[in-house]
Design an enzyme around this catalytic site. Sequence first.
Site, PDB file in Angstrom:
ATOM      1  N   GLU A   5       3.271   6.026   5.923  1.00 45.02           N
ATOM      2  CA  GLU A   5       4.080   6.714   5.760  1.00 45.02           C
ATOM      3  C   GLU A   5       4.253   7.964   7.071  1.00 45.02           C
ATOM      4  O   GLU A   5       4.481   8.633   7.134  1.00 45.02           O
ATOM      5  CB  GLU A   5       4.812   7.055   4.315  1.00 45.02           C
ATOM      6  CG  GLU A   5       5.586   5.613   3.584  1.00 45.02           C
ATOM      7  CD  GLU A   5       6.522   5.528   4.706  1.00 45.02           C
ATOM      8  OE1 GLU A   5       7.364   6.410   4.599  1.00 45.02           O
ATOM      9  OE2 GLU A   5       7.402   4.257   4.092  1.00 45.02           O
TER      10      GLU A   5
ATOM     11  N   TYR B 256       7.566  12.243   0.139  1.00 44.79           N
ATOM     12  CA  TYR B 256       6.794  11.553  -0.056  1.00 44.79           C
ATOM     13  C   TYR B 256       5.781  11.617   1.279  1.00 44.79           C
ATOM     14  O   TYR B 256       4.369  11.795   0.915  1.00 44.79           O
ATOM     15  CB  TYR B 256       6.549   9.687  -0.453  1.00 44.79           C
ATOM     16  CG  TYR B 256       5.721   9.031  -0.834  1.00 44.79           C
ATOM     17  CD1 TYR B 256       4.973   8.660  -1.437  1.00 44.79           C
ATOM     18  CD2 TYR B 256       5.771   8.312   0.667  1.00 44.79           C
ATOM     19  CE1 TYR B 256       3.811   8.208  -1.622  1.00 44.79           C
ATOM     20  CE2 TYR B 256       4.723   7.307   0.853  1.00 44.79           C
ATOM     21  CZ  TYR B 256       3.524   7.068  -0.377  1.00 44.79           C
ATOM     22  OH  TYR B 256       2.145   6.173  -0.778  1.00 44.79           O
TER      23      TYR B 256
ATOM     24  N   THR C 263      -1.232   7.141   4.006  1.00 44.75           N
ATOM     25  CA  THR C 263      -0.703   5.922   3.812  1.00 44.75           C
ATOM     26  C   THR C 263       0.179   6.116   5.770  1.00 44.75           C
ATOM     27  O   THR C 263       0.239   7.386   6.192  1.00 44.75           O
ATOM     28  CB  THR C 263       0.353   6.005   2.927  1.00 44.75           C
ATOM     29  OG1 THR C 263       1.840   5.109   3.353  1.00 44.75           O
ATOM     30  CG2 THR C 263       0.978   8.354   2.700  1.00 44.75           C
TER      31      THR C 263
ATOM     32  N   LYS D  90       1.848  13.262   1.250  1.00 42.11           N
ATOM     33  CA  LYS D  90       0.723  12.948   2.218  1.00 42.11           C
ATOM     34  C   LYS D  90      -0.424  13.310   3.023  1.00 42.11           C
ATOM     35  O   LYS D  90      -1.310  13.584   3.233  1.00 42.11           O
ATOM     36  CB  LYS D  90       0.436  11.120   1.780  1.00 42.11           C
ATOM     37  CG  LYS D  90       1.577  11.031   0.080  1.00 42.11           C
ATOM     38  CD  LYS D  90      -0.137  10.736  -0.221  1.00 42.11           C
ATOM     39  CE  LYS D  90       0.403   9.278  -1.577  1.00 42.11           C
ATOM     40  NZ  LYS D  90      -0.711   9.121  -1.659  1.00 42.11           N
TER      41      LYS D  90
ATOM     42  N   LEU E 145      -5.481   7.300  -6.091  1.00 35.17           N
ATOM     43  CA  LEU E 145      -4.984   6.327  -5.863  1.00 35.17           C
ATOM     44  C   LEU E 145      -4.055   6.822  -6.563  1.00 35.17           C
ATOM     45  O   LEU E 145      -2.271   6.629  -6.550  1.00 35.17           O
ATOM     46  CB  LEU E 145      -5.161   5.023  -6.159  1.00 35.17           C
ATOM     47  CG  LEU E 145      -6.292   4.471  -5.950  1.00 35.17           C
ATOM     48  CD1 LEU E 145      -6.936   3.401  -6.515  1.00 35.17           C
ATOM     49  CD2 LEU E 145      -6.728   4.801  -4.560  1.00 35.17           C
TER      50      LEU E 145
HETATM   51  P1  NDP Z   1       1.953   2.439  -8.142  1.00 38.13           P
HETATM   52  O1  NDP Z   1       2.769   3.047  -8.042  1.00 38.13           O
HETATM   53  O2  NDP Z   1       1.855   1.259  -8.314  1.00 38.13           O
HETATM   54  O3  NDP Z   1       1.025   2.970  -8.794  1.00 38.13           O
HETATM   55  C1  NDP Z   1       0.443   4.791  -8.613  1.00 38.13           C
HETATM   56  C2  NDP Z   1      -0.675   5.468  -9.694  1.00 38.13           C
HETATM   57  O4  NDP Z   1      -0.254   6.565  -9.762  1.00 38.13           O
HETATM   58  C3  NDP Z   1      -0.298   5.128 -11.498  1.00 38.13           C
HETATM   59  O5  NDP Z   1      -1.407   4.337 -11.972  1.00 38.13           O
HETATM   60  C4  NDP Z   1       0.391   5.593 -11.825  1.00 38.13           C
HETATM   61  O6  NDP Z   1       0.690   6.035 -13.597  1.00 38.13           O
HETATM   62  C5  NDP Z   1      -0.179   7.268 -11.592  1.00 38.13           C
HETATM   63  N1  NDP Z   1       0.524   8.984 -11.169  1.00 38.13           N
HETATM   64  C6  NDP Z   1       1.754   8.469 -11.357  1.00 38.13           C
HETATM   65  N2  NDP Z   1       1.720  10.102 -11.450  1.00 38.13           N
HETATM   66  C7  NDP Z   1       0.889  10.953 -11.694  1.00 38.13           C
HETATM   67  C8  NDP Z   1      -0.007  12.282 -11.647  1.00 38.13           C
HETATM   68  N3  NDP Z   1       0.689  12.624 -12.520  1.00 38.13           N
HETATM   69  N4  NDP Z   1      -1.005  12.105 -12.181  1.00 38.13           N
HETATM   70  C9  NDP Z   1      -2.111  11.183 -12.353  1.00 38.13           C
HETATM   71  N5  NDP Z   1      -1.356   9.741 -12.078  1.00 38.13           N
HETATM   72  C10 NDP Z   1      -0.456   9.711 -11.963  1.00 38.13           C
HETATM   73  O7  NDP Z   1       1.121   2.608  -6.481  1.00 38.13           O
HETATM   74  P2  NDP Z   1      -0.703   1.852  -5.167  1.00 38.13           P
HETATM   75  O8  NDP Z   1      -1.255   0.896  -6.810  1.00 38.13           O
HETATM   76  O9  NDP Z   1       0.858   0.855  -4.958  1.00 38.13           O
HETATM   77  O10 NDP Z   1      -0.907   2.940  -4.707  1.00 38.13           O
HETATM   78  C11 NDP Z   1      -1.977   3.402  -5.054  1.00 38.13           C
HETATM   79  C12 NDP Z   1      -2.075   4.770  -4.400  1.00 38.13           C
HETATM   80  O11 NDP Z   1      -1.937   4.743  -2.885  1.00 38.13           O
HETATM   81  C13 NDP Z   1      -0.921   6.167  -4.277  1.00 38.13           C
HETATM   82  O12 NDP Z   1      -1.207   6.658  -4.292  1.00 38.13           O
HETATM   83  C14 NDP Z   1      -0.215   5.237  -3.295  1.00 38.13           C
HETATM   84  O13 NDP Z   1       0.798   6.363  -2.897  1.00 38.13           O
HETATM   85  C15 NDP Z   1      -0.726   4.585  -1.959  1.00 38.13           C
HETATM   86  N6  NDP Z   1      -0.877   3.760  -1.225  1.00 38.13           N
HETATM   87  C16 NDP Z   1      -0.022   2.780  -1.646  1.00 38.13           C
HETATM   88  C17 NDP Z   1       0.555   1.446  -0.583  1.00 38.13           C
HETATM   89  C18 NDP Z   1       1.248   0.372  -1.230  1.00 38.13           C
HETATM   90  O14 NDP Z   1       1.506  -0.671  -0.370  1.00 38.13           O
HETATM   91  N7  NDP Z   1       0.928   0.066  -2.248  1.00 38.13           N
HETATM   92  C19 NDP Z   1       0.328   2.538   0.842  1.00 38.13           C
HETATM   93  C20 NDP Z   1      -0.784   3.076   0.975  1.00 38.13           C
HETATM   94  C21 NDP Z   1      -0.691   4.464  -0.280  1.00 38.13           C
HETATM   95  P3  NDP Z   1       1.287   5.809 -14.174  1.00 38.13           P
HETATM   96  O15 NDP Z   1       1.223   4.351 -14.571  1.00 38.13           O
HETATM   97  O16 NDP Z   1       1.383   6.548 -15.663  1.00 38.13           O
HETATM   98  O17 NDP Z   1       2.677   5.957 -13.759  1.00 38.13           O
HETATM   99  P1  GDP Z   2       7.795   2.399   1.778  1.00 42.88           P
HETATM  100  O1  GDP Z   2       7.643   1.210   3.350  1.00 42.88           O
HETATM  101  O2  GDP Z   2       6.691   3.114   0.805  1.00 42.88           O
HETATM  102  O3  GDP Z   2       9.539   2.737   1.979  1.00 42.88           O
HETATM  103  O4  GDP Z   2       8.311   0.675   0.771  1.00 42.88           O
HETATM  104  P2  GDP Z   2       9.833   0.036  -0.035  1.00 42.88           P
HETATM  105  O5  GDP Z   2       8.839  -1.423  -0.432  1.00 42.88           O
HETATM  106  O6  GDP Z   2      10.152   1.403  -0.894  1.00 42.88           O
HETATM  107  O7  GDP Z   2      10.167  -0.029   1.617  1.00 42.88           O
HETATM  108  C1  GDP Z   2      10.486  -0.734   2.438  1.00 42.88           C
HETATM  109  C2  GDP Z   2      11.413  -0.727   2.752  1.00 42.88           C
HETATM  110  O8  GDP Z   2      12.433  -1.479   2.728  1.00 42.88           O
HETATM  111  C3  GDP Z   2      12.609   0.436   3.736  1.00 42.88           C
HETATM  112  O9  GDP Z   2      12.234   0.920   5.189  1.00 42.88           O
HETATM  113  C4  GDP Z   2      13.530   0.372   2.780  1.00 42.88           C
HETATM  114  O10 GDP Z   2      14.376   1.108   3.628  1.00 42.88           O
HETATM  115  C5  GDP Z   2      14.005  -0.684   2.644  1.00 42.88           C
HETATM  116  N1  GDP Z   2      14.740  -1.543   1.819  1.00 42.88           N
HETATM  117  C6  GDP Z   2      15.842  -1.738   2.594  1.00 42.88           C
HETATM  118  N2  GDP Z   2      16.205  -2.003   0.427  1.00 42.88           N
HETATM  119  C7  GDP Z   2      15.438  -2.023  -0.307  1.00 42.88           C
HETATM  120  C8  GDP Z   2      15.778  -2.198  -1.353  1.00 42.88           C
HETATM  121  O11 GDP Z   2      16.848  -2.300  -2.545  1.00 42.88           O
HETATM  122  N3  GDP Z   2      14.233  -1.103  -2.467  1.00 42.88           N
HETATM  123  C9  GDP Z   2      13.659  -1.024  -1.672  1.00 42.88           C
HETATM  124  N4  GDP Z   2      13.182  -0.008  -2.735  1.00 42.88           N
HETATM  125  N5  GDP Z   2      13.033  -1.086  -0.500  1.00 42.88           N
HETATM  126  C10 GDP Z   2      14.661  -1.617   0.679  1.00 42.88           C
END
Ligand code: NDP
Ligand code: GDP
Length: 440
Positions: free
Chosen positions: A163, A185, A161, A189, A114
Amino acid sequence: THNLDGVGWNPFKAPGLDGWTRDTWAKRKVALISGITGQDGSYLTELLLDKGYTVHGIIRRSSSFNTSRLHHLYQDSHQSACPGRMILHYGDLTDSTNLVYIISQVQPSEIYNLGAQSHVKVSFEMAEYTGDVDGLGTLRLLDAIRTCGLEKLVRFYQASTSELYGKVQTPIQNEQTPFYPRSPYGVAKLYAYWMVVNYRESYGMFACNGILFNHESPRRGRTFVTRKITRAVAEISLGKQECMYMGNLDAKRDWGHGTFISLLLYTIFLDVSVLLDLFVLSLISLPLILSRLAKFLCVFLNSLPGVLVKLTMSVPLARDYVEGMWRVLQYRDPQDFVLASGETHSVREFIEKSFAIVGISLRWLGKGVEEIGVDIKSGHVVVRVDQKYFRPAEVEILHGDCSKAETILGWKRTVTFDDLIREMVEADVASAKYLVEDHN
Ligand code: NDP
Ligand code: GDP
């Protein structure tokens, strides 16, 4: 003899791995999570601990605490008679040696990757780093598993994702939809996605992609749009902030909940007030009442001794997206799955519904970057658009179809869009109030 130039090169193969099958190895229930400190990592840890796993997590060294989402799970070995089942290791997805070391020590049965630089907008500013962590980091983990000789035993989950779909080619996206990522990103991915598929096909690894659409919660990072909105709404409703500045209001996302809804009363008794409570809830939300009833059943059974207590551990409470991740790895063969809510909503709609929860109705005036959101009652401008939050390339709409996961894994999201927003706004209002009181 080792074949040094191809498959099977495995200098570190630890003794004692012979005789295991993937199924017997799985019974050890030892999980390793990269990204354990994040939103999903913390919810997944709770889920796996509940299921009886020992959970190892990789955390990054930071000059300030980055473990706030895990504090409630941490058991200090000096203060507790029984050692905690959550164990943290310093590490980083950019450090192969460290990953090999951790995996060789932990010998996990399941690995959940993750960890990521997970912010799309930031990835445009840190494209190379994002590629290193999100793309190559996944390869490093997969190779570390092979280096440790665990490729035929470990089950590997990759946080893929929506994305990946980016500039979407179809009204609704599923496992067959072609990818067209629109950010560094997404591209990183995509590399990770194909590495997982490739290692599955090349080395017979149990490696799966969960293609998750956006999922949110009160633990969501503060710069993602949902959390940015709910925090700002909380501050505005308490008079601590005047206005929020947003980017593209018309972007649409398929938003679900990271875990099952947690607004549960743990100390309920079946008396009139509870029945009344449940009746009122049933008028508001069916999933909420079902989740309350299920939790009540658990609490009740847990109060009984012996075998019943164990039974409650296997009550299949829905935990939405992290539950889905776990189910992907429990399936009989490795496959890729979409997890989504099946609905799509705009950022604008998310803002309107969030304000409605604190009693503010909005009227939109103007167009494009000049657009503003006005509180109808007070006349104050509470939303403005700022060009700086727009992305160089946008993913305009995402709308997932998770029928494969529904059919094969029996997975379905349980938290509705409205319940998700309510939970996030209420949590942020509560914490903003607490901070006001603390400050005073
Ligand atoms: P977060 O941003 O909340 O968490 C990301 C985690 O990755 C944190 O624990 C962070 O550590 C750790 N991390 C960042 N860089 C590194 C590194 N270089 N080495 C090791 N660990 C690292 O993400 P989410 O929990 O929301 O998402 C979890 C995963 O799911 C991610 O890979 C995300 O891209 C993917 N994802 C999320 C979605 C969502 O809507 N939430 C949708 C689809 C996919 P630290 O706390 O130190 O920053
Ligand atoms: P993403 O789907 O992983 O890019 O998740 P985000 O929550 O960062 O963004 C979701 C959508 O919200 C994207 O299309 C952004 O362009 C839109 N968005 C609009 N305003 C904002 C803002 O102020 N911050 C972020 N993070 N996203 C925004």
